[in-house]
Design a protein around this motif. Structure first.
Motif, mmCIF file in Angstrom:
data_model
loop_
_atom_site.group_PDB
_atom_site.id
_atom_site.type_symbol
_atom_site.label_atom_id
_atom_site.label_comp_id
_atom_site.label_asym_id
_atom_site.label_seq_id
_atom_site.Cartn_x
_atom_site.Cartn_y
_atom_site.Cartn_z
ATOM 1 N N GLY A 72 -78.576 -42.749 -65.089
ATOM 2 C CA GLY A 72 -78.846 -41.698 -63.882
ATOM 3 C C GLY A 72 -79.616 -40.815 -64.446
ATOM 4 O O GLY A 72 -80.003 -39.883 -63.643
ATOM 5 N N GLU A 73 -79.990 -40.467 -65.731
ATOM 6 C CA GLU A 73 -80.615 -39.241 -66.198
ATOM 7 C C GLU A 73 -81.888 -39.761 -66.799
ATOM 8 O O GLU A 73 -82.991 -39.375 -66.533
ATOM 9 N N ASN A 74 -81.928 -40.771 -67.547
ATOM 10 C CA ASN A 74 -83.153 -41.500 -68.302
ATOM 11 C C ASN A 74 -83.776 -42.506 -67.466
ATOM 12 O O ASN A 74 -82.995 -43.493 -67.304
ATOM 13 N N TRP A 75 -84.960 -42.368 -66.940
ATOM 14 C CA TRP A 75 -85.509 -43.236 -66.063
ATOM 15 C C TRP A 75 -86.529 -43.746 -66.914
ATOM 16 O O TRP A 75 -87.397 -43.280 -67.409
ATOM 17 N N SER A 76 -86.792 -45.056 -66.423
ATOM 18 C CA SER A 76 -87.869 -45.943 -67.149
ATOM 19 C C SER A 76 -88.993 -45.834 -66.436
ATOM 20 O O SER A 76 -89.031 -45.207 -65.346
ATOM 21 N N SER A 77 -90.150 -46.265 -66.954
ATOM 22 C CA SER A 77 -91.445 -45.894 -66.311
ATOM 23 C C SER A 77 -91.748 -46.826 -65.343
ATOM 24 O O SER A 77 -92.586 -46.412 -64.288
ATOM 25 N N GLY A 78 -91.084 -47.892 -65.135
ATOM 26 C CA GLY A 78 -91.265 -48.904 -64.042
ATOM 27 C C GLY A 78 -90.434 -50.055 -64.139
ATOM 28 O O GLY A 78 -89.980 -50.366 -65.070
#
Length: 149
Positions: A72-78
């Motif tokens: 929920g904190e580190n989002w992938s680029s896609g």
């Protein structure tokens, strides 16, 4: 300038070196992409990736700008879209994720659409089981459903 006029071969050598450096960089990027493509192909063949289909209720449109997060904190680029066009889906390994997405939607058969989002939804991807992310165009709510074949 007089240095280049007296020694014109330096320009040719410098351009040749830059050419071979750029060819080396292109080869490195190509091999990296080829390795990633083969890894994804192997994972699809071994059924390690499940399909998560995308559906819009009460309207038409498409999902875009999708990303996912495990914590929920580190989002992938896609996300990795599958090769299906008529029924769009994304490929994901099993686990629990939070998906962030935006939607280009329209209520009827018209060319004008509205960009909506970003929206968030939690999904659970199980191995060998395909699921659906449903977005309701009227209420702007999203949820996960099991795929009924």
């Amino acid at each position: 300038m007089s240095f280049l006029i007296e020694r014109p071969w330096i320009l040719i050598v410098a351009m040749s070196v830059l050419f071979y450096i750029s060819v080396g960089i292109l080869y490195y990027q190509h091999t990296k992409r080829k390795k990633a493509f083969n890894t994804i192909k192997t994972m699809k063949r071994n059924k390690e990736l499940s399909k998560v289909y995308l559906r819009i209720d009460n309207g038409y449109g498409e999902f875009y700008d999708m990303s996912f997060s495990v914590d929920g904190e580190n989002w992938s680029s896609g996300v990795l879209f599958s090769d299906e066009f008529l029924t769009p889906s994304i490929l994901m390994p099993s686990g629990e994720y939070e998906i962030k997405f935006s939607v280009k939607s329209r209520s009827g058969a018209t060319v004008y659409y509205k960009k909506k989002g970003p929206f968030y939804t939690k999904i659970v991807v199980k191995p060998f089981i395909d699921t659906i992310i449903v977005f309701d165009n009227d209420t702007l709510a999203s949820w996960q459903e099991d795929l009924k074949e």
